[in-house]
Motif scaffolding. Structure first.
Motif, short mmCIF file in Angstrom:
data_model
loop_
_atom_site.label_atom_id
_atom_site.label_comp_id
_atom_site.label_asym_id
_atom_site.label_seq_id
_atom_site.Cartn_x
_atom_site.Cartn_y
_atom_site.Cartn_z
N TYR A 21 0.86 -1.19 0.00
CA TYR A 21 0.00 0.00 0.00
C TYR A 21 0.90 1.24 0.00
O TYR A 21 1.95 1.25 0.64
CB TYR A 21 -0.90 0.03 1.23
N ALA A 22 0.49 2.26 -0.70
CA ALA A 22 1.24 3.52 -0.69
C ALA A 22 0.33 4.68 -1.05
O ALA A 22 -0.53 4.57 -1.94
CB ALA A 22 2.40 3.45 -1.68
N ASP A 23 0.47 5.79 -0.33
CA ASP A 23 -0.15 7.06 -0.69
C ASP A 23 0.82 8.16 -0.31
O ASP A 23 2.01 7.89 -0.05
CB ASP A 23 -1.53 7.22 -0.03
N ASP A 24 0.36 9.40 -0.26
CA ASP A 24 1.27 10.52 0.01
C ASP A 24 1.80 10.53 1.43
O ASP A 24 2.84 11.16 1.70
CB ASP A 24 0.55 11.86 -0.27
N GLN A 25 1.11 9.86 2.35
CA GLN A 25 1.47 9.92 3.76
C GLN A 25 2.02 8.61 4.31
O GLN A 25 2.67 8.61 5.37
CB GLN A 25 0.24 10.31 4.59
N LEU A 26 1.80 7.51 3.61
CA LEU A 26 2.05 6.19 4.20
C LEU A 26 2.50 5.19 3.15
O LEU A 26 1.99 5.19 2.03
CB LEU A 26 0.77 5.69 4.88
N GLN A 27 3.45 4.34 3.52
CA GLN A 27 3.83 3.20 2.67
C GLN A 27 3.91 1.95 3.54
O GLN A 27 4.50 1.98 4.62
CB GLN A 27 5.18 3.44 2.00
N ILE A 28 3.29 0.86 3.07
CA ILE A 28 3.31 -0.41 3.78
C ILE A 28 3.94 -1.45 2.87
O ILE A 28 3.52 -1.62 1.72
CB ILE A 28 1.89 -0.86 4.19
N LYS A 49 7.13 10.43 4.49
CA LYS A 49 5.98 9.61 4.82
C LYS A 49 6.29 8.57 5.88
O LYS A 49 7.45 8.16 6.07
CB LYS A 49 5.44 8.93 3.56
N THR A 50 5.26 8.13 6.59
CA THR A 50 5.38 7.04 7.55
C THR A 50 5.63 5.74 6.81
O THR A 50 4.98 5.45 5.80
CB THR A 50 4.10 6.94 8.39
#
Length: 235
Positions: A21-28, A49-50
């Motif tokens: 998962y990835a967006d502007d604030q977070l990547q998993i 990002k976190t």
């Protein structure tokens, strides 16, 4: 602000083998190489990002790939819902890159020196004067890779030790000053002295402490360390 050694280490640590998962604030990411009790890790840098990385089994239990949008708060709640827990975040502090050259030029104060196995007696006396809670929190051991002590009138009153962090060239640091001798600058001077030696040996100092340990945070800042972010893991 910080050396590329720090940034590159954490980016590689959280790169995983695939992005879930990835967006502007977070990547998993998924990381099958996580071992021990760590089923996942969370890095919240002050800039950027976190980053979260999870064992594949935990990622499946959390349904990362099939749950739409994610946030850190949502992941924390899901972790609790499936019976796991967060261990408790630590602050990560490092010297700014621009401060390394001046640090290397400082003379080491005469009351501070490196400790060895020949100092077992004075180190045992030091530990006996500290509480179990303080010893557990500081994690200072005489058999660590690099150990320094600060003395007052011949007595060991502050000790710090380092060991290689996650098989990297970061040197993780713990430090403890006995209560009657706090507020005198022993910790600040010791942090700078042991860090100087670590840098000469090719290691980059890393200072970790719990978020609510205000005394430790104050010592780190007085020594010139700055907050990079927080690190936590899932158990």
């Amino acid at each position: 602000m910080f050396s590329s050694v720090v940034h590159d280490f954490w980016q590689e640590t959280f790169s995983g083998d695939s992005i879930l998962y990835a967006d502007d604030q977070l990547q998993i990411t998924s990381d099958p190489t996580l071992d021990g009790d760590e089923h996942g890790m969370i890095l919240q840098p002050r800039a950027g990002k976190t980053l979260i990385t999870l064992k594949p089994e935990l990622a499946r239990r959390l349904d990362i790939a099939g749950s739409g949008n994610w946030s850190l708060d949502l992941l924390r709640q899901r972790v609790v819902d499936i019976g796991c827990a967060l261990y408790g975040a630590d602050n990560l502090l490092y010297f700014p890159a621009a401060d390394l050259a001046p640090l290397m030029q400082e003379p080491v104060p005469g009351e501070i020196r490196q400790l060895s196995q020949d100092d077992q007696g004075i180190f045992a006396e030091f530990c006996a004067s500290a509480t179990e809670e303080d010893l557990d929190a500081a994690y200072v051991e005489l058999d660590h890779w690099l150990v320094f002590g600060a003395f007052e009138q011949g007595r060991l009153v502050c000790a710090g030790s380092m060991y290689a962090w996650m098989d990297s060239n970061l040197a993780d640091f713990g430090m403890l000053t006995l209560p009657p001798f706090r507020g005198k600058g022993h910790g600040r001077r010791l942090v700078r002295a042991i860090s100087q030696t670590a840098l000469r040996l090719g290691f980059y100092p890393q200072y970790r402490c719990q978020l609510d340990n205000q005394a430790s945070i104050a010592t780190a800042r007085a020594a010139g360390l700055q907050l990079y972010g927080t690190w936590d893991f899932i158990v």
